[in-house]
Write an enzyme that holds these catalytic residues in place. Structure first.
Site, short mmCIF file in Angstrom:
data_model
loop_
_atom_site.label_atom_id
_atom_site.label_comp_id
_atom_site.label_asym_id
_atom_site.label_seq_id
_atom_site.Cartn_x
_atom_site.Cartn_y
_atom_site.Cartn_z
N TYR A 29 77.40 -16.60 0.19
CA TYR A 29 78.84 -16.68 0.48
C TYR A 29 79.35 -18.09 0.19
O TYR A 29 80.36 -18.28 -0.50
CB TYR A 29 79.05 -16.28 1.94
CG TYR A 29 80.38 -16.67 2.51
CD1 TYR A 29 81.56 -16.09 2.07
CD2 TYR A 29 80.47 -17.64 3.52
CE1 TYR A 29 82.79 -16.45 2.62
CE2 TYR A 29 81.68 -18.00 4.07
CZ TYR A 29 82.84 -17.40 3.61
OH TYR A 29 84.05 -17.77 4.15
N ASP A 79 91.47 -3.17 -5.38
CA ASP A 79 90.17 -3.85 -5.38
C ASP A 79 90.33 -5.07 -6.29
O ASP A 79 90.75 -4.93 -7.45
CB ASP A 79 89.13 -2.86 -5.95
CG ASP A 79 87.73 -3.41 -5.88
OD1 ASP A 79 87.57 -4.64 -5.73
OD2 ASP A 79 86.78 -2.59 -5.99
C1 15L Z 1 83.64 -18.93 7.52
O1 15L Z 1 83.77 -19.24 6.34
C2 15L Z 1 83.74 -17.51 7.97
O2 15L Z 1 84.69 -16.79 7.21
C3 15L Z 1 84.03 -17.38 9.45
O3 15L Z 1 83.74 -16.06 9.84
C4 15L Z 1 83.23 -18.39 10.28
O4 15L Z 1 81.87 -18.10 10.22
C5 15L Z 1 83.48 -19.79 9.78
O5 15L Z 1 83.23 -19.88 8.40
C6 15L Z 1 82.66 -20.85 10.51
O6 15L Z 1 81.89 -21.59 9.88
O7 15L Z 1 82.80 -20.96 11.74
#
Ligand code: 15L
Length: 263
Positions: free
Chosen positions: A140, A55
């Site tokens: 995120y 982890d």
């Molecule tokens: C990301 O950062 C994600 O990890 C991926 O799953 C997609 O959503 C990608 O961006 C995106 O913006 O297409």
């Protein structure tokens, strides 16, 4: 650096789609790999590779894994638009800090898989250069923005080198119209990691993680200094995905797409 790094290379997030692709690709280049993830590695281990399940929130485990490595490809962490703070805090904030502490102690270079969602609230009409303002579109995206800022701190204070890669959409093929702008092919990603790992010096630099797409939202970055240029293009998929849009006016206005509209 020679074309094959002389020290082991750690890949975090190795059991994810990009991690698995990189493990295969870089092992085939002759690289010695340490792979890690929270979940088991689903493939047969490539030659010269080992896997350890940890982890990233566990500081000691991370520091031990980085010890002796010359390069960390940090792809671990929550990778979608999570809205529960807890889901990003351990892997994306604590985990990243542990990776940087490990890299500082081991004097290793880091490639940080950042994301277009760190700048997702820029409008699609803009063409952004690497030094544009951070405008995250989700928790995120905010965790990726934190990562970019932490990388700069570790470069200025501790001379830990980083290549920040703001990955667009790294999938086998573009699946909607937005990805005609944001798509990064797997082979371009592989070549990018080889360039990042073998460039003589990278300081704290930034790459847009996208192929050679004529509809790109993104402009200047440090690709020349690193020695990477994309060879693929989303343009070849235009007929298949033009018109495939979300139908959400917010998502269609901003670069981050649907992440900007959720929550
Ligand atoms: C990301 O950062 C994600 O990890 C991926 O799953 C997609 O959503 C990608 O961006 C995106 O913006 O297409």
């Amino acid at each position: 650096m020679p074309s094959t790094p002389d020290k082991p290379v750690l890949i975090t997030g190795a059991s994810g789609n990009l991690g698995r692709f990189l493990a295969r690709t870089l092992a085939a280049e002759g690289w010695t790999l340490r792979l890690t993830d929270m979940v088991p590695f689903p493939d047969a281990l490539p030659e010269r590779a080992s896997f350890r399940r940890i982890d990233l929130a566990d500081a000691l485990e991370v520091v031990r894994l980085v010890e002796g490595c010359g390069l960390v490809l940090h792809f671990g962490g929550a990778s979608t638009d999570e809205w529960a703070f807890e889901s990003v805090v351990d892997a994306n904030l604590r985990g990243l800090y542990h990776v940087y502490e490990g890299a500082r102690l081991a004097k290793a270079r880091v490639v940080f898989a950042s994301s277009n969602h760190a700048i997702g609230f820029h409008e699609r009409s803009e063409t952004l250069d690497a030094d544009c303002s951070l405008l995250p579109d989700s928790l995120y995206g905010a965790s990726k923005a934190f990562g970019e800022v932490l990388a700069r701190l570790y470069w200025l204070k501790h001379q830990v080198e980083t290549v920040l890669v703001r990955i667009g959409s790294c999938f086998p093929e573009p699946v909607d119209e937005r990805m005609l702008s944001t798509w990064l092919s797997y082979p371009d990603l592989g070549r990018m990691m080889i360039a990042c790992g073998t460039a003589p010096a990278v300081g704290c630099s930034l790459l847009w993680g996208a192929s050679n797409n004529s509809r790109s939202f993104w402009g200047k970055d440090d690709r020349k200094a690193i020695g990477w240029a994309p060879q693929d293009s989303a343009d070849t998929f235009a007929n298949a995905v033009l018109g495939k849009v979300s139908g959400d006016p917010v998502a269609e206005k901003y670069q981050g797409g649907i992440y900007t509209a959720r929550g």
